[in-house]
Design a protein around this motif. Structure first.
Motif, PDB file in Angstrom:
ATOM      1  N   GLU A  45      15.296   3.930  17.225  1.00  0.00           N
ATOM      2  CA  GLU A  45      15.339   3.982  15.766  1.00  0.00           C
ATOM      3  C   GLU A  45      14.144   3.247  15.168  1.00  0.00           C
ATOM      4  O   GLU A  45      13.592   3.662  14.134  1.00  0.00           O
ATOM      5  N   ASN A  46      13.717   2.169  15.791  1.00  0.00           N
ATOM      6  CA  ASN A  46      12.567   1.412  15.312  1.00  0.00           C
ATOM      7  C   ASN A  46      11.289   2.242  15.396  1.00  0.00           C
ATOM      8  O   ASN A  46      10.458   2.238  14.478  1.00  0.00           O
ATOM      9  N   VAL A  47      11.114   2.961  16.530  1.00  0.00           N
ATOM     10  CA  VAL A  47       9.924   3.811  16.692  1.00  0.00           C
ATOM     11  C   VAL A  47       9.932   4.936  15.657  1.00  0.00           C
ATOM     12  O   VAL A  47       8.905   5.255  15.051  1.00  0.00           O
ATOM     13  N   GLU A  52       8.042   7.251  10.453  1.00  0.00           N
ATOM     14  CA  GLU A  52       8.312   7.615   9.054  1.00  0.00           C
ATOM     15  C   GLU A  52       7.364   6.876   8.115  1.00  0.00           C
ATOM     16  O   GLU A  52       6.800   7.478   7.189  1.00  0.00           O
ATOM     17  N   ARG A  53       7.191   5.579   8.356  1.00  0.00           N
ATOM     18  CA  ARG A  53       6.294   4.812   7.493  1.00  0.00           C
ATOM     19  C   ARG A  53       4.854   5.320   7.597  1.00  0.00           C
ATOM     20  O   ARG A  53       4.131   5.394   6.596  1.00  0.00           O
ATOM     21  N   THR A 253       8.649  10.780  -0.520  1.00  0.00           N
ATOM     22  CA  THR A 253       9.817  10.596   0.328  1.00  0.00           C
ATOM     23  C   THR A 253       9.427  10.802   1.777  1.00  0.00           C
ATOM     24  O   THR A 253       8.367  11.356   2.082  1.00  0.00           O
ATOM     25  N   THR A 254      10.283  10.324   2.672  1.00  0.00           N
ATOM     26  CA  THR A 254      10.182  10.619   4.098  1.00  0.00           C
ATOM     27  C   THR A 254      11.557  11.047   4.577  1.00  0.00           C
ATOM     28  O   THR A 254      12.578  10.560   4.083  1.00  0.00           O
ATOM     29  N   ILE A 267       8.851  13.808   8.494  1.00  0.00           N
ATOM     30  CA  ILE A 267       8.035  14.351   7.404  1.00  0.00           C
ATOM     31  C   ILE A 267       7.834  13.286   6.333  1.00  0.00           C
ATOM     32  O   ILE A 267       8.756  12.567   5.954  1.00  0.00           O
ATOM     33  N   GLY A 268       6.578  13.196   5.864  1.00  0.00           N
ATOM     34  CA  GLY A 268       6.256  12.381   4.697  1.00  0.00           C
ATOM     35  C   GLY A 268       5.685  13.284   3.619  1.00  0.00           C
ATOM     36  O   GLY A 268       4.740  14.037   3.877  1.00  0.00           O
TER      37      GLY A 268
END
Length: 605
Positions: A45-47, A52-53, A253-254, A267-268
């Motif tokens: 989840e961190n990766v 996402e960022r 948004t992402t 997606i961003g």
């Protein structure tokens, strides 16, 4: 009375002890499996969050670039409308060189525009930036023409068009309405975008593999994409509708969803400021998880090591429990012998209970407990052990230390490869650190018939480095030298300066030596040389790779000179900008003499 009660209860205790060990083992297995599983899911989840960022930041950059590009296009279109309003204030639109000439100049200055065409109210082209005789292609049936003729506003409208040639291609048109003085529809100005301009920009940006950049209209229609996915241009897909609904409330948004290619993507997306456009960038979720899969593999290996140690320890403890139970049944008639046996059994039970209680979700915690308690049992602090028991406990101790060393080395190496290891620099007296390291190996070397000497001046300058990691370098090199040097042998540790001011640490031995091919193997993680001495010493195969990595983290390099059957010299060279030069050391700097000539192999890291 209490002693008799204990003697009577001991058989019952040891009868149930096996079941207790099995239950505790099952709990430990559950913990060792569950915690790494939770850690792996957390890392995943961190990766994905990092991806996402990253997509969000890239979408902002792309949106700003697209906003500037569309602003330039809109400026050319608006300037053309202003020229028409000034030079042809009324009547139907016709060709006018006073409009066409500045229009051609503006298009030449704006690389993102391929051409601009002025259409009259009937959809006929009257002015073209590329020619004085526009191609007679009526635009009345086009969506952008109908949108302007039906809408009295002069907002910018963008549409993707497919050519009717034998090799159809997509183009993107941005247009504005031309109003008469009374507000009636007079025609439109349409700019054809140069998609190669944007394609070259995105190629120069190098968004990376498995990444797609898409440009949408405000209603979700796909206008362009990079890399090209022409089959989807002009369509409005479920994802586009989902994005548009989210962006209606937020400008960016992402999200994670199935992309235009049907693959799960991260997606961003970002709204183009001031225009009815949205741009997004996405990455294949599987590609984003590549780093996580490497981390999960390391955690999986560590979990397997932990499970193997639990099963090995459980088997040994169950065997000990069975032997103690049988012994009690044989000698329970003799109270003194039973009392001694009970004392040993209780002590062993306490030791095992403390050992099991000390295990935690960390792999090194149970290993340290195994090593510590095995040394206690070997020392006979809780009673003498049989020869077979001594052999088992020695095996546990050796295996635990070997596995702990392997796990420590693997974790250090994985930290370095992942770029997570940090240096904590301080001003270090390298000679003093070398003397401390030599003291740790000199006793073992002496027992093995090996002489260890230090050749260094006390006037050498200090080094800006991580003391813990430099000592790790020294100990690894000294341990290797002692391990692979047969008696009677010599190990020489030296520190000196080079002509260019660098500081070098050299460990020279009279050991078995290596060929060039063997040096290459030794520098690889888990690489071990097949020789009589290496077979007689357990090792992880990570000593030299770790040393090389730690030296390179200090911006240095590692050099190895070795000759089979004559010895090896390993030199760690630290750059001169890490050397802290004092006034005294400047006056008494020691220049290192060249390394002795060798017919052996030399490799510089």
């Amino acid at each position: 009375m209490l002693s008799k009660a204990r003697v009577w209860l001991e058989p019952i205790f040891y009868t149930r002890h096996r079941t207790t060990l099995i239950v505790i083992g099952a709990v430990l297995v559950t913990v060792v499996v569950a915690l790494p599983t939770f850690a792996t899911l957390w890392l995943r989840e961190n990766v994905l969050g990092d991806a996402e960022r990253e997509m969000g930041k890239l979408s902002i950059v792309l949106a700003e670039h697209m906003a500037r590009a569309v602003e330039g296009i809109d400026l050319v279109v608006s300037s053309t409308i202003d020229d028409i309003d000034t030079l042809e204030p009324g009547g139907p639109l016709v060709f006018d060189s006073r409009v066409q000439k500045p229009l051609r100049t503006r298009v030449a200055r704006v690389p993102q525009v391929a051409a601009i065409t002025v259409f009259d109210a009937a959809g006929n082209p009257v002015i073209d930036s590329q020619t004085t005789t526009p191609i007679p292609v009526n635009a009345a049936h086009r969506e952008y023409f109908a949108a302007h003729s039906d809408d009295t506003t002069a907002d910018l409208f963008v549409q993707a068009l497919r050519s009717n040639s034998s090799a159809p291609q997509w183009t993107v048109v941005a247009s504005r309405r031309i109003n008469a003085n009374n507000g009636s529809f007079r025609g439109i100005v349409a700019a054809t975008l140069d998609l190669d301009y944007f394609r070259q920009f995105y190629e120069g940006l190098d968004p990376g593999p498995e990444r797609i950049i898409s440009l949408y209209r405000h209603d979700g229609a796909l206008l362009a994409s990079y890399p090209d996915v022409s089959r989807a241009i002009g369509s409005t897909r479920r994802l586009s509708a989902e994005l548009m609904s989210i962006l209606a409330a937020s400008k960016s948004t992402t999200l994670r969803a199935d992309g235009q290619d049907g693959v799960r993507r991260i997606i961003g997306a970002h709204v183009i400021p001031g225009y009815p456009l949205v741009i997004d960038i996405s990455i294949n979720q599987s590609q984003a998880l590549a780093r996580w899969r490497q981390q999960a593999s390391i955690i999986g290996i560590g979990t397997l090591f932990g499970l193997s140690m639990i099963f090995l320890t459980g088997a040994i403890l169950l065997g000990q429990s069975s032997r103690q139970e049988g012994l009690l049944r044989e000698i329970h008639a003799a109270r003194d012998e039973a009392e001694d046996a009970r004392h040993v059994a209780e002590s062993a039970g306490r030791a095992k209970s403390e050992f099991l209680a000390s295990m935690s979700h960390e792999l090194r915690t149970p290993l340290n407990a195994i090593i510590g308690f095995s040394e206690v049992l070997t020392g006979g602090y809780f009673g003498r052990l049989t020869a077979k028991q001594q052999e088992y406990v020695a095996d546990i101790n050796s295996a635990g230390k070997h596995l702990l060393e392997l796990i420590n080395d693997v974790l250090d190496m994985s930290k370095i490869e992942a770029g997570k290891m940090e240096l904590h620099d301080e001003i270090v007296d390298v000679v003093a650190a070398l003397k401390d390291s030599v003291r740790l190996v000199v006793q073992r070397a002496s027992k093995a018939g090996i002489e260890v000497t230090i050749d260094a001046s006390d006037n050498l300058p200090q080094l800006r480095c991580d003391l813990l990691r430099v000592k790790q370098i020294m100990l690894n090199l000294l341990s290797n030298a002692v391990k692979f040097t047969p008696p009677p042998g010599r190990v020489r540790a030296s520190v000196a300066r080079t002509d260019d001011g660098a500081l070098i640490l050299a460990i020279e031995d009279t050991g078995v030596g290596m060929t060039g091919a063997e040096i290459e193997i030794a520098l690889q993680p888990f690489g071990q040389i097949d020789s009589p001495l290496s077979r007689s010493h357990e090792g992880t195969g990570l000593g030299l790779p770790l040393v090389k990595a730690l030296v390179e983290m200090h911006e240095g390099r590692l050099a190895i000179i070795s000759t089979p059957h004559r010895g090896t010299t390993v030199t760690a060279i630290f750059p001169n900008h890490r050397v802290i030069q004092s006034a005294a050391s400047m006056a008494q700097a020691i220049l290192v003499s060249p390394l002795p000539a060798s017919t052996g192999s030399e490799i510089a890291g």
